[in-house]
Design an enzyme around this catalytic site. Structure first.
Site, short mmCIF file in Angstrom:
data_model
loop_
_atom_site.label_atom_id
_atom_site.label_comp_id
_atom_site.label_asym_id
_atom_site.label_seq_id
_atom_site.Cartn_x
_atom_site.Cartn_y
_atom_site.Cartn_z
N TYR A 96 -13.33 36.57 50.18
CA TYR A 96 -13.34 36.71 48.73
C TYR A 96 -12.10 36.03 48.16
O TYR A 96 -10.99 36.23 48.65
CB TYR A 96 -13.32 38.20 48.34
N GLU A 177 -14.00 32.71 40.39
CA GLU A 177 -14.25 33.55 41.58
C GLU A 177 -15.15 32.84 42.58
O GLU A 177 -16.13 32.20 42.19
CB GLU A 177 -14.92 34.85 41.13
#
Ligand code: GDP
Ligand code: MN
Length: 356
Positions: A96, A177
């Site tokens: 992530y 992201e």
């Protein structure tokens, strides 16, 4: 404003962040064949598409069937109009990576975790690395290497962090992201997903119009309904009250359109034109109670559109800020208005029942 994945990935690619090979298909396109395993990704703006059925795998045999299947779906209420077809990656690791603003610390924060592919909210704190950026100093590659060292992951990720920060800054994003950032079986790195949120308040110094998403975005709230009277108001409450008036007259709203606060002539024009696109509309009810919205701006917008469409049946209620100027503009153009919404309702009924 949130960009679709395919638009975000175009930016990634320009900045040298590796993304899987892909092409976009719109609902009415005739799909070409594929010659390998692919992932079909619904281009919807809701989060958690995977879990909601918005990501499906296909191969060269069932490709068209699977496309059809996905185009028929609604993902958390959002219709699927576009699908990104990507080469299927042999995923080994999912990480992530994101950059956003920490409002409490008033700094950009880079967030990294080796537990990717899931909601970051579900990852325990000790598995998350946060790096706060001091914007008064230059952002340098060694800072990215620090993050990678701490996480004990592939050094190539430092370069991705550096490029992602550049995107964050260049585009005035509020979030960039990559979830998941993947390492494949053959040891390649890809941004398998991409999210970019742009700061609408920065639109004045950006060129956001280049995004298809931005062009599609209406500057007001519009909900199409199945009746034939378009309802335009300013403020959600007033627009809902206007719909009640229409109902009480025995009519049916064709839409809910809230032009929002401070609408100018252009926005009013756009709103009127939007409702006229709906061929069921046989009358328009315009209910404006000027606060930050100025009656003269609204009047100018109405006059402009009526010049183009002189036969529309409508009634308008106008009061509040700059009321006198607004009324004057309407009067000069021979447009009748009301100051009470009940009267405007009655007037609309008369107009649509007349054969003029
Ligand atoms: P999201 O659900 O909207 O976040 O969509 P993502 O693009 O992040 O995809 C969700 C999940 O689908 C990923 O975490 C992966 O596990 C899986 N996935 C997506 N693309 C691929 C791929 O190319 N290969 C494999 N094996 N899995 C994939
Ligand atoms: Mn994702």
């Amino acid at each position: 404003m949130k960009l679709h994945e395919y638009e975000a990935k175009k930016i990634f690619k320009e900045y040298g962040i590796p993304v899987p090979e892909s092409f976009l298909i719109k609902k009415w396109d005739i799909p070409k064949e594929v010659d390998k395993d692919v992932v079909l990704k619904a281009q919807v703006l809701v989060g958690g598409r995977g879990k909601a059925g918005g990501i499906i795998f296909a191969n060269k045999e069932n490709f068209k069937e699977k496309l059809d299947e996905l185009f028929k779906k609604e993902i958390k209420g959002e219709k699927v109009e576009k699908i990104l077809v990507e080469e299927k990656l042999p995923i080994k690791e999912e990480y992530y990576l994101s950059i956003t603003i920490d409002r409490a610390k008033k700094k950009p924060v880079i967030i990294f975790s080796t537990e990717g592919g899931v909601d970051i909210e579900d990852v325990p704190d000790e598995k998350i690395i946060k790096y706060y950026v001091d914007v008064t100093k230059p952002f340098l590659p060694y800072m990215c290497r620090e993050i990678v060292n701490e996480a004990k992951v592939d050094f190539r990720i430092a370069d991705i962090i550096y490029k992602l920060y550049k995107i964050f800054k260049d585009y005035d994003a509020t979030l960039v992201e990559i979830n998941p950032l993947v390492i494949t079986e053959d040891n390649k790195i890809y941004a398998a997903d991409a999210v970019i949120l742009l700061d609408d308040d920065a639109a004045f110094r950006q060129n956001y119009e280049i995004f298809e998403d931005y062009k599609e975005k209406l500057p007001f709230s519009y909900v199409e309904l199945d009746g034939d009277i378009a309802v335009i108001g300013n403020g959600a409450g007033l627009t809902l009250a206007s719909m009640d008036i229409i109902h009480n007259l025995g009519l049916k709203p064709a839409c809910f359109l809230d032009i929002g606060g401070g609408a100018d002539e252009e926005r009013v024009k756009l709103a009127l034109k939007k409702v006229l696109e709906n061929k069921n509309v046989k009358g328009i009810f315009i209910n404006i109670l000027g606060g930050i919205t100025k009656c003269d701006e609204v009047a100018k917008g109405i006059v402009d559109v009526l010049k183009e469409y002189p036969n529309i049946k409508f009634s308008v209620r106008l009061m509040g800020t700059n009321e006198e100027e607004g009324k004057k503009i309407l009067e000069e153009n021979g447009i009748i208005y009301e100051v009470s919404m009940e009267e405007a309702g009655k007037r609309l009924l008369e107009v649509i029942n007349s054969n003029k």
